[in-house]
Write a protein that holds these residues in place. Structure first.
Motif, PDB file in Angstrom:
ATOM      1  N   TYR A 150       1.170   2.789   2.893  1.00  0.00           N
ATOM      2  CA  TYR A 150      -0.095   3.315   3.402  1.00  0.00           C
ATOM      3  C   TYR A 150       0.240   4.275   4.543  1.00  0.00           C
ATOM      4  N   LEU A 151       0.505   5.513   4.183  1.00  0.00           N
ATOM      5  CA  LEU A 151       0.743   6.589   5.142  1.00  0.00           C
ATOM      6  C   LEU A 151      -0.195   7.727   4.766  1.00  0.00           C
ATOM      7  N   PRO A 152      -1.364   7.808   5.390  1.00  0.00           N
ATOM      8  CA  PRO A 152      -2.378   8.785   4.966  1.00  0.00           C
ATOM      9  C   PRO A 152      -2.100  10.196   5.485  1.00  0.00           C
ATOM     10  N   PHE A 153      -0.942  10.750   5.103  1.00  0.00           N
ATOM     11  CA  PHE A 153      -0.556  12.092   5.518  1.00  0.00           C
ATOM     12  C   PHE A 153      -0.807  13.099   4.393  1.00  0.00           C
ATOM     13  N   TYR A 154      -1.086  14.324   4.802  1.00  0.00           N
ATOM     14  CA  TYR A 154      -1.176  15.454   3.882  1.00  0.00           C
ATOM     15  C   TYR A 154      -0.481  16.629   4.552  1.00  0.00           C
ATOM     16  N   VAL A 155       0.404  17.286   3.802  1.00  0.00           N
ATOM     17  CA  VAL A 155       1.140  18.439   4.320  1.00  0.00           C
ATOM     18  C   VAL A 155       0.965  19.580   3.332  1.00  0.00           C
ATOM     19  N   SER A 156       0.706  20.760   3.855  1.00  0.00           N
ATOM     20  CA  SER A 156       0.561  21.943   3.016  1.00  0.00           C
ATOM     21  C   SER A 156       1.465  23.041   3.559  1.00  0.00           C
ATOM     22  N   GLN A 213      -8.078   3.313  10.581  1.00  0.00           N
ATOM     23  CA  GLN A 213      -7.869   1.875  10.775  1.00  0.00           C
ATOM     24  C   GLN A 213      -7.655   1.127   9.469  1.00  0.00           C
ATOM     25  N   GLY A 214      -6.929   1.753   8.549  1.00  0.00           N
ATOM     26  CA  GLY A 214      -6.580   1.065   7.314  1.00  0.00           C
ATOM     27  C   GLY A 214      -7.605   1.164   6.208  1.00  0.00           C
ATOM     28  N   ALA A 215      -8.645   1.967   6.380  1.00  0.00           N
ATOM     29  CA  ALA A 215      -9.658   2.091   5.326  1.00  0.00           C
ATOM     30  C   ALA A 215      -9.061   2.752   4.089  1.00  0.00           C
ATOM     31  N   ASP A 243     -11.085 -10.426  12.060  1.00  0.00           N
ATOM     32  CA  ASP A 243     -11.921  -9.446  12.751  1.00  0.00           C
ATOM     33  C   ASP A 243     -11.998  -8.122  12.007  1.00  0.00           C
ATOM     34  N   GLY A 244     -11.541  -8.085  10.768  1.00  0.00           N
ATOM     35  CA  GLY A 244     -11.563  -6.830  10.021  1.00  0.00           C
ATOM     36  C   GLY A 244     -11.903  -7.059   8.571  1.00  0.00           C
ATOM     37  N   GLN A 245     -12.039  -5.962   7.835  1.00  0.00           N
ATOM     38  CA  GLN A 245     -12.308  -6.069   6.410  1.00  0.00           C
ATOM     39  C   GLN A 245     -11.003  -6.266   5.651  1.00  0.00           C
ATOM     40  N   VAL A 246     -11.138  -6.817   4.462  1.00  0.00           N
ATOM     41  CA  VAL A 246      -9.977  -7.200   3.670  1.00  0.00           C
ATOM     42  C   VAL A 246      -9.015  -6.039   3.481  1.00  0.00           C
ATOM     43  N   PHE A 247      -9.522  -4.920   2.973  1.00  0.00           N
ATOM     44  CA  PHE A 247      -8.595  -3.855   2.626  1.00  0.00           C
ATOM     45  C   PHE A 247      -8.058  -3.118   3.849  1.00  0.00           C
ATOM     46  N   GLN A 248      -8.791  -3.120   4.942  1.00  0.00           N
ATOM     47  CA  GLN A 248      -8.245  -2.534   6.157  1.00  0.00           C
ATOM     48  C   GLN A 248      -7.066  -3.366   6.649  1.00  0.00           C
ATOM     49  N   LYS A 249      -7.223  -4.677   6.641  1.00  0.00           N
ATOM     50  CA  LYS A 249      -6.112  -5.553   7.002  1.00  0.00           C
ATOM     51  C   LYS A 249      -4.953  -5.367   6.026  1.00  0.00           C
ATOM     52  N   HIS A 250      -5.304  -5.264   4.763  1.00  0.00           N
ATOM     53  CA  HIS A 250      -4.308  -5.112   3.703  1.00  0.00           C
ATOM     54  C   HIS A 250      -3.467  -3.846   3.928  1.00  0.00           C
ATOM     55  N   ASN A 251      -4.143  -2.727   4.175  1.00  0.00           N
ATOM     56  CA  ASN A 251      -3.436  -1.465   4.301  1.00  0.00           C
ATOM     57  C   ASN A 251      -2.660  -1.342   5.605  1.00  0.00           C
ATOM     58  N   LEU A 252      -3.150  -1.974   6.651  1.00  0.00           N
ATOM     59  CA  LEU A 252      -2.403  -1.981   7.913  1.00  0.00           C
ATOM     60  C   LEU A 252      -1.304  -3.035   7.896  1.00  0.00           C
ATOM     61  N   VAL A 304      13.106  -6.866  12.198  1.00  0.00           N
ATOM     62  CA  VAL A 304      12.053  -7.152  11.231  1.00  0.00           C
ATOM     63  C   VAL A 304      12.097  -6.085  10.150  1.00  0.00           C
ATOM     64  N   ILE A 305      12.397  -6.506   8.935  1.00  0.00           N
ATOM     65  CA  ILE A 305      12.467  -5.607   7.780  1.00  0.00           C
ATOM     66  C   ILE A 305      11.248  -5.883   6.908  1.00  0.00           C
ATOM     67  N   GLU A 306      10.507  -4.839   6.558  1.00  0.00           N
ATOM     68  CA  GLU A 306       9.261  -4.997   5.814  1.00  0.00           C
ATOM     69  C   GLU A 306       9.382  -4.417   4.406  1.00  0.00           C
ATOM     70  N   THR A 307       8.819  -5.102   3.439  1.00  0.00           N
ATOM     71  CA  THR A 307       8.785  -4.586   2.077  1.00  0.00           C
ATOM     72  C   THR A 307       7.499  -3.826   1.794  1.00  0.00           C
ATOM     73  N   VAL A 308       6.645  -3.693   2.805  1.00  0.00           N
ATOM     74  CA  VAL A 308       5.427  -2.898   2.708  1.00  0.00           C
ATOM     75  C   VAL A 308       5.423  -1.917   3.870  1.00  0.00           C
ATOM     76  N   LEU A 309       5.115  -0.665   3.576  1.00  0.00           N
ATOM     77  CA  LEU A 309       5.173   0.402   4.567  1.00  0.00           C
ATOM     78  C   LEU A 309       3.772   0.684   5.096  1.00  0.00           C
ATOM     79  N   SER A 310       3.585   0.525   6.403  1.00  0.00           N
ATOM     80  CA  SER A 310       2.271   0.697   7.010  1.00  0.00           C
ATOM     81  C   SER A 310       2.456   1.130   8.452  1.00  0.00           C
ATOM     82  N   PRO A 311       1.386   1.424   9.177  1.00  0.00           N
ATOM     83  CA  PRO A 311       1.516   1.877  10.556  1.00  0.00           C
ATOM     84  C   PRO A 311       2.371   0.943  11.407  1.00  0.00           C
TER      85      PRO A 311
END
Length: 758
Positions: A179-185, A200-202, A408-417, A433-440
């Protein structure tokens, strides 16, 4: 017989009545008689009100803020400041008495950018806010784009042409755990713009056309879009990443380059057996998740007493944790424990959960933590359907459960963060700490779920290069997909996969099966070659660990720094292949020192090589340079290889330097005097002599005849010979007590034919 006048009147009246009924039915269906699309639809109705703001809905205040209001739709407030667009629900009408001006220009450039570079333009009248979504449309001048959740393929792709569209949905899945919401042009390497959404993970849906980028963000909170450009693509990316890290500061440890080979996942008994195996290449282990249960007083490890020392063992932390029935933990939602089958998903914002994590994971003194698994939150009966309101109505069914609350958050926001609070609770400044999911906030990302195929190999390769450009310090992927190669095709792919270990600060291979037997010894020829590549990676430690070391992808190759080139064959081509070899003279030395090795000369950034799956024939060192490698005989010692040019400037003096354990030494080779000088550069008062030893000096020169180096140069200049006669080894064994006597303008004459240096 014709109709009477009275009958004709009745027929006409009937027809008119039918027509009126039809009109009323149509108007009712269109909603015109009941308020139409401006009305807010029923929550169970899969439709969207018309909340695409019209140009007449927009006004601009004296403070430079933009407001839009439309009947039965959310009023919005948009603020433009340097490198930022903010949009949120408008809860006030601005300062009392403020004059509002209608808009005539509906294309607004994001301020703060370099006007000579690519610019991002906000299309004002295409903005929409309703049904818990916000839609923003931008345009830019680029012809290629990157990001949009795609890191598995080539970084940049041509934009759609004509009326074509490309869409991508940004939320994490097993297939794309990022979950890396980047756009490059970009138009070229000097003209680029980078942007990302702070939501916030939406969940985010991005749709691209040839001229616009539409961002549909599932959030009813404030959304911020950050935009940057720069003098190059990497400048724009760096500016984006710097802001990203300000918003989501890393709570993970820094990246240290190591020679660690981490094997998992294993039971304590399997780890004990492998630790006792002298032929095992493993330096660290990952404990099997099935062996670990959380309690109120500390981890319960099944068979844990089999291991006497856990300092090299990584603890597994999974999305769903097992709790001991007698743990004493009050496992309720109020305390942050959400039931999921026989396990629990933890809400790390709860103090009770953080305390338990601290007891179980932080106070154990282990090698680190491997966080794995996607956060599969429970789905209740109240999980309702949600609709993205865009040009093309798109339904997200009840299995997605976007609006369900968790903590304190919605499911998918927590999921994506990936639950940022979890990272904070782990305090990974003191724990790797090594993570198998990439997030902020991720620093160490480990890609799993790949298959031992060419596609899996390419995904690993692209992940390493692409994700690192977005500021992630360490990117690894499960070596050889965690599979014991059995076919010739799998063995070839595993060899090429293991070459990528040179791009990883540590190497992980993990499977549900015990791989330790196949990794030990030489029974499996594919794993034997894997270990050869790991050994070569270790030899290049001081180059790869340098903070200034660059990694550049080339056609069929990778340039490590400026002076080492490794041939890569992702496609598995057989026979001769063309490589994008930088200009100069290059040598892949014979490790047995029996032959010259493989010599290549590139005059136009290109060369042809006969491909062979042997790392000693694929790794080329630039001639005319001094290369320092870690000794294969003693990892606390170094070897210095002085590689003279074979053509042209043969006989030139050569200089270089290297740093080990914080101590820098310069090395110079004087060809005419056959002299090597080591000068100690770093001013220190103490030095550990056992950690700073030079055990071998190897001189590469090119001549068959006996004689001096000057004669060798003359012989080559006359065109008599161009082969390397021999390598002269001079062994040093320094036994100094302090830095003042080590490498202090020490001169060592080169002994023809080799010999000991004293």
């Amino acid at each position: 017989m014709g109709l009477s006048t009275k009958q004709k009147v009745l027929v006409v009246a009937a027809v008119v009545f039918v027509v009126l009924v039809i009109i009323l039915i149509v108007l009712g269906a269109l909603g015109i008689l009941t308020g139409g699309k401006d009305d807010i639809p029923d929550s169970d109705t899969l439709s969207c009100p018309d909340c695409l703001f019209q140009q007449s809905d927009w006004s601009e205040g004296e403070d430079g803020e933009y407001r839009a209001t439309r009947k039965n739709c959310d009023s919005v407030l948009v603020t433009l400041t340097d490198n930022l667009l903010s949009i949120k629900k408008n809860t006030d009408e601005g300062p009392e008495g403020q004059v509002k001006n209608s808009l005539s220009d509906f294309s607004k450039k994001i301020p703060g950018a370099n006007q000579d570079s690519s610019l991002l333009t906000w299309k004002v009248d295409k903005t929409m806010r309703n049904n818990e979504t916000v839609k923003l449309v931008f345009s830019d001048t680029g012809t290629q784009y990157a990001g949009c959740g795609n890191f598995d393929g080539p970084l940049f792709t041509a934009k759609p042409s004509g009326d074509s569209k490309v869409s991508c949905m940004l939320w994490k899945s097993e297939e794309n755990p990022t979950y890396l919401p980047f756009y490059v042009s970009r138009n070229n390497e000097e003209n680029a713009v980078c942007m990302f959404a702070e939501a916030q993970g939406a969940p985010i849906e991005i749709t691209l056309t040839s001229t616009t980028t539409e961002w549909l963000i599932y959030s009813d909170e404030e959304v911020k879009v950050h935009s940057f450009n720069g003098g190059s693509v990497q400048d724009a990316l760096d500016n984006c990443v710097q802001k990203w890290k300000e918003i989501y500061p890393s709570t993970s440890s820094t990246v240290d380059w190591t020679d660690n080979f981490i094997v998992g996942s294993l039971t304590p008994s399997q780890i004990k057996t492998d630790q006792e195996n002298t032929e095992s290449p493993a330096t660290h282990y990952i404990l099997s998740p099935d062996s670990v249960t959380m309690t109120g007083s500390g981890l319960e490890i099944s068979g844990g007493s089999d291991i006497s020392d856990y300092s090299s063992v990584f603890l597994p932390m999974t999305a769903s944790q097992k709790l001991d029935e007698d743990s004493g933990i009050t496992a309720t939602k109020e305390n942050g424990y959400y039931p999921s089958n026989d396990e629990f998903i933890l809400d790390f914002e709860k103090d009770s959960v953080s305390t338990t994590v601290d007891t179980n994971f932080l106070q154990q003194g282990k090698a680190g933590i491997l966080m794995s698994g996607l956060l599969q939150f429970p789905k209740g009966a109240d999980c309702k359907k949600s609709v993205f309101c865009s040009d093309d109505l798109s339904e997200v069914d009840e299995t997605s459960c976007l609006s369900v609350e968790f903590g304190d958050g919605q499911v998918f926001q927590k999921h994506n963060l990936y639950d940022v609070s979890m990272k904070k609770a782990l305090k990974p400044g003191e724990n790797l700490v090594i993570e198998t999911v990439l997030s902020p906030g991720t620093v160490h990302f480990h890609r799993t779920g790949l298959e031992l195929t060419v596609a899996g190999l390419k995904t690993c390769y692209n992940n390493i290069f692409n994700i690192r450009r977005f500021g992630i310090g360490a990117v690894t992927c499960n070596m050889c997909a965690g599979v014991v190669p059995s076919t010739d095709s799998q063995k070839s792919i595993c060899f090429r996969w293991s070459q990528l270990s040179l791009l990883m600060p540590y190497v992980i291979i993990s499977s549900e099966e015990d791989l330790t037997g196949a990794l030990s010894g030489s029974q499996n020829d594919a794993f034997a070659k894997l270990k050869e590549n790991l050994s070569f990676k270790k030899q290049l430690h001081y180059l790869l660990a340098s903070p200034d070391m660059s990694i550049v992808a080339k056609s069929n190759g990778i340039l490590l720094g400026d002076n080492v080139f490794m041939v890569i064959n992702l496609e598995g081509s057989v026979g001769d292949i063309e490589v994008e070899l930088p200009s100069g003279q290059w040598l892949a030395p014979d490790p047995e020192q029996q032959t010259e090795g493989t010599y290549l000369k590139s005059d136009s950034n290109s060369a042809t090589i006969t491909y062979e799956e042997n790392i000693s024939k694929l790794a080329f060192f630039k001639l005319g340079k001094i290369h320092v490698i870690k000794s294969s005989e003693n990892e606390n010692h170094v070897e210095v290889h002085v590689m003279q040019l074979k053509d042209d400037n043969f006989g030139d003096n050569i200089a270089g330097s290297f740093t080990i354990n914080g101590h820098t030494t310069s090395i110079s080779f004087d060809h005419s005097d056959a002299k090597v000088t080591f000068s100690y550069q770093t001013a220190v008062t103490t030095i550990d002599k056992n950690q700073f030893l030079l055990t071998k000096l190897v001189i590469y020169y090119w001549n068959k005849d006996e004689g001096t180096l000057d004669a060798a140069a003359s012989n080559y200049a006359a065109g008599k010979d161009s082969e390397m006669k021999e390598k002269i080894n001079v062994v040093f064994a320094y036994d100094a007590a302090s830095a003042s006597t080590i490498f202090e303008d020490r001169e060592q004459k080169i002994l023809q034919g080799g010999g000991d240096g004293r």
